[in-house]
Design an enzyme around this catalytic site. Structure first.
Site, PDB file in Angstrom:
ATOM      1  N   CYS A 347       0.791  -1.230   0.000  1.00 10.37           N
ATOM      2  CA  CYS A 347       0.000   0.000   0.000  1.00 10.37           C
ATOM      3  C   CYS A 347       0.829   1.289   0.000  1.00 10.37           C
ATOM      4  O   CYS A 347       0.610   2.155  -0.851  1.00 10.37           O
ATOM      5  CB  CYS A 347      -0.974  -0.006   1.169  1.00 10.37           C
ATOM      6  SG  CYS A 347      -1.456  -1.632   1.745  1.00 10.37           S
ATOM      7  N   ARG A 376       6.412 -11.424   5.460  1.00 18.83           N
ATOM      8  CA  ARG A 376       5.944 -11.187   6.827  1.00 18.83           C
ATOM      9  C   ARG A 376       6.485 -12.299   7.697  1.00 18.83           C
ATOM     10  O   ARG A 376       6.473 -13.460   7.302  1.00 18.83           O
ATOM     11  CB  ARG A 376       4.408 -11.208   6.903  1.00 18.83           C
ATOM     12  CG  ARG A 376       3.781 -10.036   6.193  1.00 18.83           C
ATOM     13  CD  ARG A 376       2.272 -10.079   6.286  1.00 18.83           C
ATOM     14  NE  ARG A 376       1.713  -9.141   5.311  1.00 18.83           N
ATOM     15  CZ  ARG A 376       0.436  -9.077   4.982  1.00 18.83           C
ATOM     16  NH1 ARG A 376      -0.433  -9.903   5.569  1.00 18.83           N
ATOM     17  NH2 ARG A 376       0.001  -8.213   4.094  1.00 18.83           N
ATOM     18  N   GLN A 394       1.022 -11.116  -3.446  1.00 13.72           N
ATOM     19  CA  GLN A 394      -0.402 -10.784  -3.444  1.00 13.72           C
ATOM     20  C   GLN A 394      -0.846 -10.370  -4.841  1.00 13.72           C
ATOM     21  O   GLN A 394      -0.077  -9.755  -5.571  1.00 13.72           O
ATOM     22  CB  GLN A 394      -0.665  -9.587  -2.518  1.00 13.72           C
ATOM     23  CG  GLN A 394      -0.442  -9.863  -1.056  1.00 13.72           C
ATOM     24  CD  GLN A 394      -0.642  -8.605  -0.235  1.00 13.72           C
ATOM     25  OE1 GLN A 394      -0.165  -7.529  -0.596  1.00 13.72           O
ATOM     26  NE2 GLN A 394      -1.339  -8.731   0.877  1.00 13.72           N
ATOM     27  N   ASP A 396      -2.428  -7.840  -5.643  1.00 12.52           N
ATOM     28  CA  ASP A 396      -2.825  -6.632  -4.922  1.00 12.52           C
ATOM     29  C   ASP A 396      -3.184  -5.513  -5.902  1.00 12.52           C
ATOM     30  O   ASP A 396      -2.652  -5.466  -7.011  1.00 12.52           O
ATOM     31  CB  ASP A 396      -1.637  -6.179  -4.061  1.00 12.52           C
ATOM     32  CG  ASP A 396      -2.075  -5.307  -2.903  1.00 12.52           C
ATOM     33  OD1 ASP A 396      -3.290  -5.111  -2.738  1.00 12.52           O
ATOM     34  OD2 ASP A 396      -1.203  -4.823  -2.158  1.00 12.52           O
ATOM     35  N   HIS A 398      -4.703  -1.157  -5.638  1.00 14.02           N
ATOM     36  CA  HIS A 398      -5.303  -0.058  -4.884  1.00 14.02           C
ATOM     37  C   HIS A 398      -6.023   0.848  -5.857  1.00 14.02           C
ATOM     38  O   HIS A 398      -5.454   1.223  -6.879  1.00 14.02           O
ATOM     39  CB  HIS A 398      -4.237   0.706  -4.099  1.00 14.02           C
ATOM     40  CG  HIS A 398      -3.614  -0.145  -3.036  1.00 14.02           C
ATOM     41  ND1 HIS A 398      -2.476  -0.879  -3.256  1.00 14.02           N
ATOM     42  CD2 HIS A 398      -4.027  -0.440  -1.783  1.00 14.02           C
ATOM     43  CE1 HIS A 398      -2.199  -1.559  -2.157  1.00 14.02           C
ATOM     44  NE2 HIS A 398      -3.115  -1.327  -1.244  1.00 14.02           N
ATOM     45  N   LYS A 478     -14.937  -2.946   5.569  1.00 17.44           N
ATOM     46  CA  LYS A 478     -14.331  -3.876   4.616  1.00 17.44           C
ATOM     47  C   LYS A 478     -15.250  -5.039   4.296  1.00 17.44           C
ATOM     48  O   LYS A 478     -16.191  -5.342   5.031  1.00 17.44           O
ATOM     49  CB  LYS A 478     -12.998  -4.396   5.155  1.00 17.44           C
ATOM     50  CG  LYS A 478     -13.144  -5.320   6.345  1.00 17.44           C
ATOM     51  CD  LYS A 478     -11.824  -6.018   6.666  1.00 17.44           C
ATOM     52  CE  LYS A 478     -12.021  -6.888   7.902  1.00 17.44           C
ATOM     53  NZ  LYS A 478     -10.884  -7.683   8.260  1.00 17.44           N
ATOM     54  N   HIS A 524      -8.271  -0.822  -0.898  1.00 15.70           N
ATOM     55  CA  HIS A 524      -7.333  -1.960  -0.963  1.00 15.70           C
ATOM     56  C   HIS A 524      -8.156  -3.164  -1.414  1.00 15.70           C
ATOM     57  O   HIS A 524      -9.233  -3.402  -0.869  1.00 15.70           O
ATOM     58  CB  HIS A 524      -6.769  -2.310   0.407  1.00 15.70           C
ATOM     59  CG  HIS A 524      -6.157  -1.176   1.165  1.00 15.70           C
ATOM     60  ND1 HIS A 524      -4.811  -0.984   1.252  1.00 15.70           N
ATOM     61  CD2 HIS A 524      -6.729  -0.180   1.885  1.00 15.70           C
ATOM     62  CE1 HIS A 524      -4.556   0.076   2.006  1.00 15.70           C
ATOM     63  NE2 HIS A 524      -5.704   0.585   2.405  1.00 15.70           N
TER      64      HIS A 524
HETATM   65 ZN    ZN Z   1      -3.329  -2.164   0.539  1.00 20.53          ZN
END
Ligand code: ZN
Ligand code: ZN
Length: 651
Positions: A347, A376, A394, A396, A398, A478, A524
């Site tokens: 992010c 992580r 991910q 991912d 945004h 979320k 996200h």
């Molecule tokens: Zn994010």
């Protein structure tokens, strides 16, 4: 009503209130309503807390009665079984010391101190004893004891672990004792009214594992017995069948058999992808890239090693550092030690890309996607194949947009997610909406708008969804998306999260129609979650028999006689020219041996070539799991397989 009043007022779920004598128990309340309710009630919810039917209610409260059909019913069955098992163990082996026994998913465990390990035969004997205790229908009773008295009691009974547990209970909390018949345990409760309420045919002791007292390797090693329990025998049977199925599908074993990946101690929780596994990964990644691109996302790539200053600004350094891999480096010619962290999420880096140059409202919504490689820290013991790793990628993205655009972006996202889940074989999935927590940033008007936007978006695809009140992040509401696999297991994969905070923290702005600077909202979102885990889920869902478009080796072309070898290579070349993942097997082995081996490797199609196939320029096609073969002209087979190999978005 004051505390001294002899009466209290209880409010029922339908809003009705009634007066009762102070100290009334839920059992008495149920009794007063109807005999049948008194019989069905197993516990209560008093002011939101799970309440034993025997506990007195001392003040005005809300009350709801639970029956066996409520989630609380199943929790009580499992909790009572923990006590019943500990009692059974001490009835058989009076010298065994008891410690703790919590309820866990599907069942419970209890930790015992016993020098000799429990054997499978022991588990059988314990189960038998438990059934006896259940059939005795012993009453379950409870009392609150004075702390000193409880300690003296356990000292006299040589239960040092219980003494230690009491000493750790804060002074303002009551010491509650429970009895299942004559057998006593220290417990917060609540419990059922008698042991006979536990179904005697719906539980099973599963296994024994070592566990340190209080998880501390300097303390004694205890023996933990695990059990599973359900409301009835059918549910237990279904669970055991599911476990058997899950073991057969274990992606770690299939990963070896299909030569997909391995792990080793030098890099715990990080995948070594082998050619076959990486082929699956890339097929999935290519598919995702095409879907995202068609949905208006722009792909970016951001650094993996990033200075701590950015993590401080984003708030991760403060809140998330214990999960981050930190690296230090001496900058050349500068006596300055720089501290970096491997990114645990993408992010903050995406905001950096957004912040380059001036953005206008015309640029919004801006959808930035990255197959973001993140690290992580996870405890070693928590790692589990591809399902729980330390290094992962991910899917991912945004979305930077205005508050007014949230609803439409969310609806588009759910549509995309639904398509991707259907394409990968998971047509069934659930949606959960988590709403504003007590501690939060942003105005109520912002939350009203965002929550309404998410709800409206869900309603475009379905009417039923779960709401988890107060479980949203402090920076926005979320959605969680849980898919169901072929054996009924649920996996939380997708997520969609509105964020009012990070754009503020990292100074993201755009110029609005009014010529003024405004904060964008950041959405996200991920669909697969991580490629690693999603591939693990795919492998188990399909028991290794991946759909043709994802299969690492789609076709093996095997010779029956060595005279066919040149033709085998010609066929492989022909298939590869059509984009198929084909391999030759010209080893000097019997064709049955080759078929067996490639079946174990889950190769979907085997083409066997002998003298006849060479002469006629045909192939003998056999599909995984089928005994029949089919003879096709080479060109026909190539065309057929090339069509089958198309990913769902290319058909
Ligand atoms: Zn994010
Ligand atoms: Zn208990």
């Amino acid at each position: 009503m004051s505390l001294d009043a002899p009466q209290i007022s209880l409010t029922f779920p339908d809003g009705a209130t009634r007066a009762y004598a102070r100290g009334v128990t839920p059992a008495q309340v149920a009794e007063g309503i109807s005999k049948s309710l008194a019989k069905k009630a197993v516990s209560a919810k008093v002011n939101g807390a799970h309440w034993d039917l025997q506990w007195p209610i001392e003040q005005d409260a809300t009350i709801a009665l639970n029956t066996m059909e409520d989630p609380a019913g199943l929790e009580l069955i499992r909790h009572d079984l923990a006590h019943i098992m500990a009692r059974a163990v001490q009835e058989i082996w009076p010298d065994v010391k008891v410690t703790i026994g919590p309820v866990i998913e599907h069942g419970w465990y209890y930790d015992f101190d016993r020098a000799e390990p429990f054997t499978p035969e022991d588990l059988g004997a314990i189960e038998k004893k438990m059934k006896e205790i259940i059939n005795r229908r012993d009453p379950v009773t409870t009392e609150v004891w004075d702390r000193e008295r409880a300690i003296r009691y356990y000292e006299a009974n040589h239960e040092p672990y219980k003494v230690e547990l009491i000493e750790a209970i804060p002074g303002d909390q009551p010491i509650r004792m429970y009895w299942h018949g004559h057998w006593q345990d220290l417990c917060r409760g609540p419990h059922l009214a008698h042991t006979g309420q536990v179904p005697a045919d719906a539980f099973k002791l599963m296994n024994v594992a070592g566990a340190y007292w209080r998880g501390d390797s300097n303390r004694p090693m205890l023996q933990r017995i695990y059990g599973v329990a359900f409301r009835n025998r059918e549910d237990l049977k279904a669970h055991l069948t599911m476990l058997e199925e899950a073991a057969k599908r274990d992606h770690r074993r299939l990963g070896r058999e299909m030569e997909l990946f391995h792990f080793q101690e030098e890099a715990p929780g990080m995948v070594f992808w082998h050619p076959n596994g990486w082929t699956v990964y890339r097929a999935l990644e290519d598919y995702m890239r095409r879907r995202l691109s068609a949905a208006g996302y722009k792909e970016i790539r951001t650094p993996q090693v990033v200075d701590r200053k950015l993590w401080e600004a984003s708030g991760h350094w403060d809140k998330y550092r214990e999960n981050m891999f930190i690296t230090e480096i001496d900058e050349e010619h500068a006596n300055e030690k720089r501290v970096n962290a491997l990114k645990p999420m993408n992010c903050p880096c995406h905001v950096q890309v957004f912040n380059q140059g001036i953005k206008s409202y015309r640029d919004l919504p801006l959808r930035l996607a990255e197959f973001g490689s993140c690290h992580r820290y996870e405890a070693h013991g928590a790692l589990h194949g591809l399902m729980r790793v330390r290094g992962f990628t991910q899917d991912d993205a945004h979305i930077f947009c205005t508050e007014d655009q949230i609803a439409e972006e969310c609806a588009k996202f759910i549509g995309l997610l639904s398509t991707i889940y259907t394409d990968t074989g998971f047509a069934k999935f659930d949606i959960k909406l988590s709403t504003r927590p007590d501690v939060r940033i942003g105005t109520d008007a912002q939350w009203d708008k965002a929550e309404a936007a998410l709800e409206k978006a869900i309603l475009t695809v379905r009417n039923d969804f779960e709401v988890d009140p107060g479980e949203g992040a402090f920076y926005g509401p979320k959605l969680d998306f849980k898919l169901t696999d072929a054996i009924g297991r649920e996996w939380q994969c997708g997520t969609f999260q509105a964020d009012f905070q990070l754009p503020e923290r990292l100074g993201a702005t755009y110029v609005g129609e009014d010529g003024q600077k405004h904060r964008p909202v950041m959405l996200h979102r991920a669909i697969l979650g991580s490629f690693e885990r999603f591939i693990g889920i795919l492998i188990e869902n399909y028991a290794g028999r991946l759909p043709f478009w994802l299969a690492p080796r789609q076709v093996v072309v095997a010779s029956i006689v060595s005279d066919a070898d040149p033709y085998v290579h010609e066929v492989v070349d022909r298939l590869r020219a059509s984009g198929l993942r084909a391999e030759a097997d010209v080893r000097n082995e019997k064709i049955n041996y080759k078929v067996r081996e490639h079946s174990l490797g889950k190769v979907p199609v085997i083409l066997a070539l002998g003298q006849r196939e060479v002469a006629e320029r045909t192939v003998s096609l056999r599909r995984l799991g089928e005994n029949d073969t089919r003879t096709l002209a080479l060109e026909e087979a190539a065309a057929l397989l090339a069509e089958e190999a198309k990913a769902p978005d290319q058909r």
